[in-house]
Scaffold this active site. Structure first.
Site, PDB file in Angstrom:
ATOM      1  CB  SER A 222       8.156 -50.298 -24.788  1.00 51.04           C
ATOM      2  OG  SER A 222       6.849 -50.706 -24.488  1.00 51.04           O
ATOM      3  N   GLY A 224       9.444 -54.857 -23.882  1.00 54.90           N
ATOM      4  CA  GLY A 224       9.909 -55.580 -22.702  1.00 54.90           C
ATOM      5  C   GLY A 224      11.426 -55.692 -22.632  1.00 54.90           C
ATOM      6  CD  GLU A 226      13.647 -59.501 -27.393  1.00 57.06           C
ATOM      7  OE1 GLU A 226      13.850 -59.570 -28.616  1.00 57.06           O
ATOM      8  OE2 GLU A 226      14.252 -60.187 -26.536  1.00 57.06           O
ATOM      9  N   GLY A 227      13.833 -54.277 -25.228  1.00 54.45           N
ATOM     10  CA  GLY A 227      14.164 -52.860 -25.316  1.00 54.45           C
ATOM     11  C   GLY A 227      13.141 -52.005 -26.027  1.00 54.45           C
ATOM     12  N   GLY A 253       6.960 -49.501 -18.224  1.00 51.36           N
ATOM     13  CA  GLY A 253       6.492 -48.669 -19.335  1.00 51.36           C
ATOM     14  C   GLY A 253       6.372 -47.203 -18.916  1.00 51.36           C
ATOM     15  CG  ASP A 254       3.685 -46.395 -15.896  1.00 52.55           C
ATOM     16  OD1 ASP A 254       3.038 -46.374 -16.960  1.00 52.55           O
ATOM     17  OD2 ASP A 254       3.327 -47.022 -14.889  1.00 52.55           O
TER      18      ASP A 254
HETATM   19  N1  LIG Z   1      13.302 -57.635 -18.250  1.00 56.60           N
HETATM   20  C1  LIG Z   1      13.650 -56.390 -18.561  1.00 56.60           C
HETATM   21  N2  LIG Z   1      14.957 -56.009 -18.494  1.00 56.60           N
HETATM   22  C2  LIG Z   1      15.332 -54.752 -18.788  1.00 56.60           C
HETATM   23  N3  LIG Z   1      14.487 -53.790 -19.185  1.00 56.60           N
HETATM   24  C3  LIG Z   1      13.186 -54.092 -19.280  1.00 56.60           C
HETATM   25  C4  LIG Z   1      12.689 -55.399 -18.967  1.00 56.60           C
HETATM   26  N4  LIG Z   1      11.349 -55.404 -19.140  1.00 56.60           N
HETATM   27  C5  LIG Z   1      11.029 -54.147 -19.539  1.00 56.60           C
HETATM   28  N5  LIG Z   1      12.132 -53.364 -19.637  1.00 56.60           N
HETATM   29  C6  LIG Z   1      12.199 -51.972 -20.061  1.00 56.60           C
HETATM   30  O1  LIG Z   1      10.963 -51.345 -19.828  1.00 56.60           O
HETATM   31  C7  LIG Z   1      10.428 -50.868 -21.061  1.00 56.60           C
HETATM   32  C8  LIG Z   1       8.930 -50.972 -21.022  1.00 56.60           C
HETATM   33  O2  LIG Z   1       8.567 -52.326 -20.883  1.00 56.60           O
HETATM   34  P1  LIG Z   1       7.369 -52.971 -21.678  1.00 56.60           P
HETATM   35  O3  LIG Z   1       7.632 -52.931 -23.116  1.00 56.60           O
HETATM   36  O4  LIG Z   1       7.080 -54.280 -21.048  1.00 56.60           O
HETATM   37  O5  LIG Z   1       6.240 -51.889 -21.356  1.00 56.60           O
HETATM   38  P2  LIG Z   1       4.698 -52.052 -21.180  1.00 56.60           P
HETATM   39  O6  LIG Z   1       4.228 -53.275 -21.899  1.00 56.60           O
HETATM   40  O7  LIG Z   1       4.114 -50.758 -21.533  1.00 56.60           O
HETATM   41  O8  LIG Z   1       4.588 -52.301 -19.632  1.00 56.60           O
HETATM   42  P3  LIG Z   1       3.652 -51.671 -18.535  1.00 56.60           P
HETATM   43  O9  LIG Z   1       2.667 -50.776 -19.199  1.00 56.60           O
HETATM   44  O10 LIG Z   1       3.034 -52.874 -17.907  1.00 56.60           O
HETATM   45  O11 LIG Z   1       4.589 -50.984 -17.620  1.00 56.60           O
HETATM   46  C9  LIG Z   1      11.089 -51.689 -22.141  1.00 56.60           C
HETATM   47  O12 LIG Z   1      11.125 -50.990 -23.362  1.00 56.60           O
HETATM   48  C10 LIG Z   1      12.462 -51.916 -21.562  1.00 56.60           C
HETATM   49  O13 LIG Z   1      13.296 -50.800 -21.831  1.00 56.60           O
HETATM   50 MG   LIG Z   2       2.350 -49.940 -20.908  1.00 59.36          MG
END
Ligand SMILES: Nc1ncnc2c1ncn2[C@@H]1O[C@H](COP(=O)(O)OP(=O)(O)OP(=O)(O)O)[C@@H](O)[C@H]1O
Ligand SMILES: [Mg+2]
Length: 312
Positions: A222, A224, A226-227, A253-254
Site C-alpha cells: 500500500s 497511501g 497513491e493506492g 491499511g486495516d
Molecule cells: N488520501 C487517501 N485517499 C484515498 N485512499 C487512501 C488515502 N490514504 C490511504 N488510502 C488507501 O488506504 C490504503 C492504505 O493506506 P496506507 O498505505 O497509508 O496504509 P498504512 O501505511 O498501512 O496505514 P495504517 O497502517 O496507518 O492504516 C492505501 O493503499 C489506499 O488505498
Molecule cells: Mg499499516
C-alpha cells in the site's frame, strides 16, 4: 460468509482528539474527543464483520481496562478468545487536525509474560483449524519477541491456514520467514524489512517475485493516496483510489487488508477484489473512524477506483 480469526497482540484504546491547527507547547482546545477499543486486528475484524463474515478475535488484553473491548466484542458478536494479562491495555492518542494531519502518541502497553504467550499459543492451536483465514495485525507488546511470532505463524502455516500478516520492523522481518499467505506492508515497511529502497514499480515487482518464491502468495503493497500494488500468481495490478476529502487515515491499511481478505475468500475476480478493497480503504479516510456504514457510498467509491495491469 467466511469464518475468520484475527490476532491483535498489542491492542489499544484509541483516543481521537479533533482540533484545529495543533499549537505545540500551548493549550489547545479540541472540537471533539472520541474513545474506542482498537488495535489493527480488531479494526480488521470490524470491517470484515461489516462485509458479512463471522469473526473470532484473540491476542493479549490488559484486565484493568478491558470493559470497552468487551462491550465492542459483544456489540459486534465477536467470539472473544483474548488472553487476559495483568495491567492496562495501552492508550493511543491521535491528534486529528482539521487539515487531515494526524499525530500519534502511542502508549507502551503491558509486559506480556511467557505464561501468557504460552496460553495464547495453546488457545490458537486449539481453535485455529476451524477458520478460513487468520489475520495477524499490528505491533508486538513488550515481552513478545519476533521469534515467538514467527513460531506461531509457522505453526499456523503447518496447519494449512491462510495467514494474512500486517506488521512492521523486526516483527515483519521474522514474519516473512514464516511465509504467510498474504502480507500488506506499506512501501516504507517493506523497504525497511528487506533492507532495500523499493521505489520503482520494477523494484517492487522484483521484491514481490522474491517473496513469492519464498512462499508468500499475495504481496499487497500500500502507498497511501497513491493506492495499492498487488502481486500474486498471474496478478500484477495497480489500483488508484478516487480523490476523497481526508477526515482521518486511521484504519486505512486495516480496511484495505480486510477488503483483500474478503475478496479472496469470497472467490471474487482479482480486479474486483482490488477495486472493492481500495474503495473500502478510501471510505475509511473519509471518516474519523472506518467501516462500511453506507453501502451506496462504497459503490460510488468503487466506480472511482482505477485498476490497471502493472507493467514494469
Ligand atoms: N488520501 C487517501 N485517499 C484515498 N485512499 C487512501 C488515502 N490514504 C490511504 N488510502 C488507501 O488506504 C490504503 C492504505 O493506506 P496506507 O498505505 O497509508 O496504509 P498504512 O501505511 O498501512 O496505514 P495504517 O497502517 O496507518 O492504516 C492505501 O493503499 C489506499 O488505498
Ligand atoms: Mg499499516
Amino acid at each position: 460468509m467466511a469464518k475468520i480469526l484475527t490476532l491483535t497482540m498489542n491492542p489499544a484504546l484509541d483516543l481521537t482528539v479533533q482540533l484545529g491547527p495543533l499549537q505545540i507547547g500551548q493549550v489547545n482546545r479540541s472540537d471533539a474527543m472520541l474513545s474506542h477499543a482498537a488495535g489493527k486486528g480488531i479494526n480488521v475484524a470490524q470491517v470484515l464483520a461489516d462485509l458479512g463474515h463471522e469473526l473470532t478475535v484473540a491476542g493479549f488484553l490488559g484486565v484493568d481496562n478491558q470493559q470497552p473491548f468487551e462491550t465492542l466484542f459483544a456489540k459486534r458478536g465477536f467470539v472473544d478468545e483474548f488472553v487476559r494479562v495483568p495491567g492496562e491495555t495501552r492508550s493511543n492518542i491521535k491528534l486529528a487536525e482539521s487539515s487531515g494531519r494526524i499525530t500519534d502518541l502511542n502508549g507502551p502497553g503491558p509486559e506480556v509474560s511467557p505464561q501468557a504467550q504460552q496460553a495464547l499459543a495453546a488457545r490458537v492451536e486449539q481453535i485455529a483449524s476451524g477458520f478460513d483465514a487468520v489475520v495477524v495485525a499490528g505491533s508486538l507488546p513488550r515481552g513478545v519477541t519476533p521469534q515467538w511470532l514467527k513460531t506461531l505463524l509457522l505453526r499456523l502455516n503447518e496447519m494449512g491456514l491462510k495467514v494474512a500478516l500486517d506488521t512492521s520492523g523486526e516483527a515483519l522481518r521474522a514474519g516473512l520467514e514464516a511465509s504467510p499467505w498474504m502480507i500488506k506492508p506499506n512501501t516504507e515497511e517493506l523497504a525497511d524489512a528487506l533492507d532495500a529502497p523499493i521505489i520503482s514499480i520494477a523494484a517492487q515487482a522484483e521484491a514481490a517475485a522474491d517473496l513469492r518464491r519464498r512462499g508468500i502468495e499475495h504481496v499487497v503493497i500500500s502507498q497511501g493516496s497513491e493506492g495499492v500494488h498487488w502481486f500474486s500468481s498471474n496478478v500484477a495490478l495497480q489500483a488508484l483510489p478516487p480523490k476523497v476529502t481526508v477526515a482521518s487515515t486511521v484504519g486505512a491499511g486495516d480496511s484495505l487488508l480486510a477488503g483483500m481478505v474478503h475478496g479472496l475468500l469470497s472467490g471474487h475476480k482479482p480486479e474486483q477484489t482490488l477495486r472493492t478493497a481500495t474503495a473500502i480503504a478510501a471510505m475509511a479516510v473519509t471518516q474519523i473512524g472506518f467501516g462500511i456504514n453506507d453501502p451506496a457510498q462504497l459503490k460510488r467509491l468503487e466506480s472511482g477506483v482505477n485498476v490497471r495491469v502493472l507493467t514494469a
